[in-house]
Design an enzyme around this catalytic site. Structure first.
Site: not given
Ligand code: IPM
Ligand code: MN
Ligand code: NAD
Length: 350
Positions: A141, A187, A219, A243, A247
């Site tokens: 990032y 990884k 993975d 990240d 999710d």
């Molecule tokens: C999160 C989001 C952010 C990230 C984006 C919006 C920059 O996906 O807070 O999880 O990738 O960290």
């Molecule tokens: Mn995110």
């Protein structure tokens, strides 16, 4: 008096933030708490007002706060904000970096109230209770150089020993308060940064002989999260993997709309936000699940203000209401955002 800087942001951000503030306000006096909310422009809202997602006044208000609540930022794909000098996402990254919020704590729980709503079989998800400790201020990032050209582009993934060690210490310290198991995800069969990650985490583990450490490749970890989620206690991983895995883990409770997070630095102010985004597809319809934001506020109470009882009563009320069938459309119900919020407040006062 606790000074809370409020960054409602974009999309569903303002809707779910209104819910969290209503819950805090309705219950503050029961716990002899007093909150001062300082609303600031951030994300697309900042761009509209000043051309920048993170205006200087907003950053200053964050430095001055006792804690920060963030809704979500960002527009739909193709939004004009993508062309801004500082996009909403760049503003978010700049804020995390400026406040040195390197430790992002993402609890993944499936309380019994959510078991029937999970798309994963009850026998698999029952008892799921783990925390993703995501490194938040380094990795791909932030690595330089990076460039986007017409026909080629590149990013750089960088980690230093210091950056890895400090997030690893956070993970082990957290594990010591729990079931004492750390899974470090990398990884290392391919990436240099992951080889360093594995070496440093292994070294840090020696300071925590009461904890066990296992390493897993990202993975296969992605598969194990949905196949054997109760295997995990604390997962520690780098920025991008954290990240994505968090999710993915939202499938276990059945929606992103119930997952909060906390971001901490060494000594400075902490920030609390849902793990999801601004959900442009449902914004403005009063149908977003505000639980993620309400539970983020509960984490703030616990972790920044040591208000354990108040935090617990909010969490209990959220899941009790869900248990009674009051759920938003992401969980298959038809409760509106404000109806769910009112039910949580009523539950806390009953
Ligand atoms: C999160 C989001 C952010 C990230 C984006 C919006 C920059 O996906 O807070 O999880 O990738 O960290
Ligand atoms: Mn995110
Ligand atoms: P998203 O998390 O906004 O939405 C993914 C899916 O989950 C959508 O179908 C959405 O409707 C649903 N969802 C998310 N939160 C929900 C809630 N509380 N209640 C009900 N449903 C919910 O991800 P996306 O669509 O990929 O991204 C949208 C925007 O959000 C992008 O601009 C992205 O950059 C931004 N984003 C911001 C943050 C943040 O502010 N921390 C985090 C992630 C994404």
């Amino acid at each position: 008096m606790k000074k809370i800087t409020v960054l409602a942001g974009d999309g569903i951000g303002p809707e779910i933030m209104a819910s969290a503030i209503a819950v805090l306000q309705a219950t503050a006096s029961n716990y002899e708490q007093n909150f001062q909310f300082n609303n600031q422009l951030f994300g697309g809202a900042g761009i509209e007002a000043s051309g920048r997602a993170l205006p200087e006044a907003t950053l200053q208000a964050c430095y001055d706060a006792d804690a920060i609540l963030l809704g979500a930022i960002g527009g739909a794909i193709g939004s004009p904000w993508e062309k801004a000098k500082q996009t909403p996402e760049q503003g978010l990254l700049a804020l995390r970096k400026a406040l040195n919020l390197f430790a992002n704590i993402r609890p993944i729980c499936v309380p019994d109230a959510l078991l029937p709503l999970s798309p994963v079989k009850e026998a698999i998800v029952k008892g799921t209770d783990f925390i993703v400790v995501r490194e938040l201020t380094s990795g791909i990032y932030f690595g330089e150089p990076r460039q986007l050209q017409e026909t080629k582009a590149y990013d750089t993934c960088r980690y230093t020993e210091t950056e890895i060690a400090r997030i690893a210490h956070k993970a082990f310290q957290l594990a010591q308060t729990r079931r004492k198991k750390v899974t470090s995800v990398d990884k290392a069969n391919v990436l240099a940064t992951s080889k360093l990650w594995r070496k440093v985490v292994t070294d840090v583990a020696k300071d925590y002989p009461d904890c066990t450490l296992e390493h897993q490749l990202v993975d296969s970890c992605a598969m194990r999260i949905v196949q054997q989620p109760t295997d995990f206690d604390v997962i520690v991983t780098e920025n991008l993997f954290g990240d994505i895995l968090s999710d993915e883990a939202s499938v276990l409770p059945g929606t992103l709309g119930v997952l909060p997070s906390a971001s901490h630095s060494e000594n400075g102010v902490s920030l609390y936000e849902p793990i999801h985004g601004s959900a442009p597809d449902i914004a403005g319809k009063n149908c977003a699940n505000p639980a993620s934001m309400i539970l983020s506020a509960a984490l703030m109470l616990r972790q920044s203000f040591q208000e354990e009882k108040m935090a617990q009563s909010i969490e209990d009320a959220v899941f009790a209401v869900m248990n009674e069938g009051v759920v938003t459309p992401d969980l298959g119900g038809n409760a509106k955002t404000d109806e769910f919020t009112a039910a949580v407040i009523k539950k806390m006062q009953s």
